[in-house]
Design an enzyme around this catalytic site. Sequence first.
Site, PDB file in Angstrom:
ATOM      1  N   ASP A   1      -4.508  -2.623  -9.059  1.00 46.20           N
ATOM      2  CA  ASP A   1      -4.223  -3.237  -8.002  1.00 46.20           C
ATOM      3  C   ASP A   1      -4.172  -4.830  -7.656  1.00 46.20           C
ATOM      4  O   ASP A   1      -3.490  -5.400  -6.731  1.00 46.20           O
ATOM      5  CB  ASP A   1      -5.083  -2.541  -6.817  1.00 46.20           C
TER       6      ASP A   1
ATOM      7  N   ARG B   1      -9.505   8.361  -0.339  1.00 47.82           N
ATOM      8  CA  ARG B   1      -9.398   7.440  -1.434  1.00 47.82           C
ATOM      9  C   ARG B   1     -10.340   7.862  -2.398  1.00 47.82           C
ATOM     10  O   ARG B   1     -11.463   8.391  -2.340  1.00 47.82           O
ATOM     11  CB  ARG B   1      -9.780   6.082  -1.056  1.00 47.82           C
TER      12      ARG B   1
ATOM     13  N   LYS C   1       1.534   1.656  -7.175  1.00 49.68           N
ATOM     14  CA  LYS C   1       0.930   0.941  -8.140  1.00 49.68           C
ATOM     15  C   LYS C   1      -0.064   1.957  -8.798  1.00 49.68           C
ATOM     16  O   LYS C   1       0.156   1.519 -10.088  1.00 49.68           O
ATOM     17  CB  LYS C   1       0.138  -0.243  -7.391  1.00 49.68           C
TER      18      LYS C   1
ATOM     19  N   SER D   1       0.987  -1.199  -0.115  1.00 49.80           N
ATOM     20  CA  SER D   1       0.065  -0.035  -0.150  1.00 49.80           C
ATOM     21  C   SER D   1       1.031   1.130   0.075  1.00 49.80           C
ATOM     22  O   SER D   1       1.742   1.504   0.628  1.00 49.80           O
ATOM     23  CB  SER D   1      -0.828   0.062   1.041  1.00 49.80           C
TER      24      SER D   1
HETATM   25  N1  LIG Z   1       7.833   8.718  -6.720  1.00 54.42           N
HETATM   26  C1  LIG Z   1       6.753   8.346  -6.541  1.00 54.42           C
HETATM   27  N2  LIG Z   1       6.519   7.536  -7.235  1.00 54.42           N
HETATM   28  C2  LIG Z   1       4.949   6.772  -6.944  1.00 54.42           C
HETATM   29  N3  LIG Z   1       4.263   7.452  -5.811  1.00 54.42           N
HETATM   30  C3  LIG Z   1       4.683   8.783  -5.445  1.00 54.42           C
HETATM   31  C4  LIG Z   1       6.137   9.059  -5.782  1.00 54.42           C
HETATM   32  N4  LIG Z   1       6.150  10.113  -4.916  1.00 54.42           N
HETATM   33  C5  LIG Z   1       4.932  10.556  -4.361  1.00 54.42           C
HETATM   34  N5  LIG Z   1       3.985   9.406  -4.587  1.00 54.42           N
HETATM   35  C6  LIG Z   1       2.725   9.345  -3.865  1.00 54.42           C
HETATM   36  O1  LIG Z   1       2.608   8.239  -3.136  1.00 54.42           O
HETATM   37  C7  LIG Z   1       1.343   7.624  -3.256  1.00 54.42           C
HETATM   38  C8  LIG Z   1       1.265   6.294  -4.024  1.00 54.42           C
HETATM   39  O2  LIG Z   1      -0.015   5.781  -3.918  1.00 54.42           O
HETATM   40  P1  LIG Z   1      -0.776   4.744  -4.665  1.00 54.42           P
HETATM   41  O3  LIG Z   1      -2.176   5.052  -4.583  1.00 54.42           O
HETATM   42  O4  LIG Z   1      -0.178   4.701  -6.033  1.00 54.42           O
HETATM   43  O5  LIG Z   1      -0.435   3.483  -3.932  1.00 54.42           O
HETATM   44  P2  LIG Z   1      -0.507   2.075  -4.355  1.00 54.42           P
HETATM   45  O6  LIG Z   1       0.669   1.107  -4.468  1.00 54.42           O
HETATM   46  O7  LIG Z   1      -1.457   1.757  -5.426  1.00 54.42           O
HETATM   47  O8  LIG Z   1      -1.470   1.128  -3.068  1.00 54.42           O
HETATM   48  P3  LIG Z   1      -2.670   0.572  -2.490  1.00 54.42           P
HETATM   49  O9  LIG Z   1      -2.554  -0.743  -2.930  1.00 54.42           O
HETATM   50  O10 LIG Z   1      -3.075   1.051  -0.986  1.00 54.42           O
HETATM   51  O11 LIG Z   1      -3.755   1.049  -3.289  1.00 54.42           O
HETATM   52  C9  LIG Z   1       0.445   8.721  -4.171  1.00 54.42           C
HETATM   53  O12 LIG Z   1      -0.173   9.799  -3.338  1.00 54.42           O
HETATM   54  C10 LIG Z   1       1.572   9.487  -5.024  1.00 54.42           C
HETATM   55  O13 LIG Z   1       1.187  10.712  -5.456  1.00 54.42           O
HETATM   56  O1  LIG Z   2      -7.184  -2.348   0.672  1.00 55.01           O
HETATM   57  C1  LIG Z   2      -7.292  -1.386   0.382  1.00 55.01           C
HETATM   58  O2  LIG Z   2      -7.970  -0.636   1.430  1.00 55.01           O
HETATM   59  C2  LIG Z   2      -6.472  -0.353  -0.077  1.00 55.01           C
HETATM   60  C3  LIG Z   2      -5.353  -1.201  -0.800  1.00 55.01           C
HETATM   61  O3  LIG Z   2      -5.276  -1.256  -2.088  1.00 55.01           O
HETATM   62  C4  LIG Z   2      -4.421  -1.691  -0.048  1.00 55.01           C
HETATM   63  O4  LIG Z   2      -4.265  -1.451   1.175  1.00 55.01           O
HETATM   64  O5  LIG Z   2      -3.472  -2.633  -0.532  1.00 55.01           O
HETATM   65 CA   LIG Z   3      -3.925   1.656  -5.336  1.00 52.57          CA
HETATM   66 MN   LIG Z   4      -3.619  -2.677  -2.868  1.00 54.84          MN
END
Ligand SMILES: Nc1ncnc2c1ncn2[C@@H]1O[C@H](COP(=O)(O)OP(=O)(O)OP(=O)(O)O)[C@@H](O)[C@H]1O
Ligand SMILES: O=C([O-])CC(=O)C(=O)O
Ligand SMILES: [Ca+2]
Ligand SMILES: [Mn+2]
Length: 579
Positions: free
Chosen positions: A299, A364, A284, A280
């Site tokens: 995801d 979110r 991604k 998280s």
């Molecule tokens: N260099 C970077 N690369 C990626 N994301 C960055 C970077 N710098 C800052 N961020 C920030 O970090 C966060 C990454 O969150 P993201 O929603 O892509 O997470 P995720 O891996 O999809 O997690 P989840 O599984 O919880 O959905 C975003 O808020 C993004 O703006």
């Molecule tokens: O599941 C959630 O609430 C958000 C998410 O993608 C994670 O935590 O990997």
């Molecule tokens: Ca995500």
């Molecule tokens: Mn996730």
Amino acid sequence: MKFGARCAVAMESDAEGCANGLRNDPVSPPIVSQEPFFLGTKCSSRKMFDLSQYQIDVKNVFRNASPATLYEEALRYEKQATLSDTGALIAYSGDKTGRSPKDKRIVEHPESTDDVWWGSVNIGLHENAFCVNRERAIDYLNTRQRLYVLDAFAGWDPKYRIKVRVICARPYHALFMHNMLIRPTREELADFGDPDCVIINAGAFPANRYTTGMTSKTSVDLSLERREVVILGTQYAGEMKKAVFTLMNYLMPRSNVLPMHCSATSDTQTGTSSVLFGLSGTGKTTLSADPKRELIGDDEHCWTDDGVFNIEGGCYAKAIYLTRDAEPQIFDALRYGAVLENVVYDQADHHVDFDNASITENTRGAYPIEYIPNAKIPCTAEHPTDVIFLTCDAFGVLPPVSKLTPEQAEYHFISGYTAKVAGTEVGVTEPEATFSPCFGGPFLVWHPGKYAELLSKRITQHKANVWLINTGWSGGAYGEGSRMKLSYTRAILDAIHSGGLKTAATEKEPCFGLEVVTKCPGVPDEMLLPRNTWSDPAAYDATAAKLAELFHKNFVTYADGVSPAVRAAGPLLHQTAVG
Ligand SMILES: Nc1ncnc2c1ncn2[C@@H]1O[C@H](COP(=O)(O)OP(=O)(O)OP(=O)(O)O)[C@@H](O)[C@H]1O
Ligand SMILES: O=C([O-])CC(=O)C(=O)O
Ligand SMILES: [Ca+2]
Ligand SMILES: [Mn+2]
């Protein structure tokens, strides 16, 4: 794929009534909606959608209501629901604004018990306690005036997709899952038949702490045999999508398919894909919204003999500090039809303050995948050419990008390292390492080794390159340095996708044994070797050694299950001292 059907349900289509142009029968009082998606026709039936097989008897049951109907319902019946100035539905999840992994339970059953990796991730629940919670959820749902049922799919590959039914009491939850699952066509809905999985969401009502196995008022219970999920005591919508993912994590490996906590994009010319694993907050979703590529999903995916498919029909993006400049596709997707969860907005003009974390850091937005302009429908792609592990290293020691050997790939996949930063949780005052196997520990059902084996096999078979990317800190640990610029991470991904990074100059780094890329278009050379970015190189060495030790400590649990070569692919420092 065949699943044991447990319960027969008469599912009646309203298509006939609509085709006849029949108006609603003016004498029958219940409001029942079975509107199909995206058809632009208002088509409601007076037939009650029957939930009696679940012992649910509520007058007004909306089945697959349109977003417009769910908006209406939310605005009327949810206390705080409102619209953002861009037309998104703003809703609040109450006390729980993130997932509750400690309150997740799996029913212990002779049929599956040998398959499950029991421990802190998968905590067993007695069948009887499951039934108590299930009945409690149903009793609660029976107290409601209005319920929402959603029948939709998980998995874009028809060979592996499952039929999911969600039964819930909040329109916001129904709209969330409408966005996150794969929306059936009118015909598919008419022929839906029995679902393969049912989510009974009574999240507004608590579990009873005296029920055997409960440790709080929150309980998210999965029965692999009944293919049912019961939710009590949390209204965070993400629980539902990750419950489906957990079930897929159980089912798919039985068919030799690898479920992955990753995003995926594909090359517009060749159709080949690249997958980005990460815990998280590692990037991604952010990095998969890439106008140069097609979006497969943000995801949850599966890797089959035929390629990759997305499990979901939508995205669930972090909204904190979101700006249109940095992330235009995501920003623009938060419009009519999207759900904005736990955000703060201006009472006068309903403009959302994305910088406001006063409710939670974990704000979110959930939107259908086609809200991203370059999404590829159906969300499937050819085998990955590149497998990328994202880590948000708040220690600031891992290089922006390194190329992994097959053994390092397995080592880092099983380790699943990222770091939490100070400040977001009470008591965290310095970067805290998190190791979550397969970059998705909370969603695994089998032992991590099962998924690692499937990944290694597919990587070898398809000769995919494996990369480790640090989207976290540079120039020092959290507090000293700063987060890697998004533009640099994007430049690294561009270089990977163009094929250019395969032949780029590298240098072996001494602590983690990583082959670090030292030249990448769009990234200043001095950024690529993190030791150079620290004002105090000795402090870098000390921090790197500390992190290396944490890797070793974490890996002890898995060491017996991997080959000596994989065991040796971890950090070089302190290997003998700890491991
Ligand atoms: N260099 C970077 N690369 C990626 N994301 C960055 C970077 N710098 C800052 N961020 C920030 O970090 C966060 C990454 O969150 P993201 O929603 O892509 O997470 P995720 O891996 O999809 O997690 P989840 O599984 O919880 O959905 C975003 O808020 C993004 O703006
Ligand atoms: O599941 C959630 O609430 C958000 C998410 O993608 C994670 O935590 O990997
Ligand atoms: Ca995500
Ligand atoms: Mn996730």
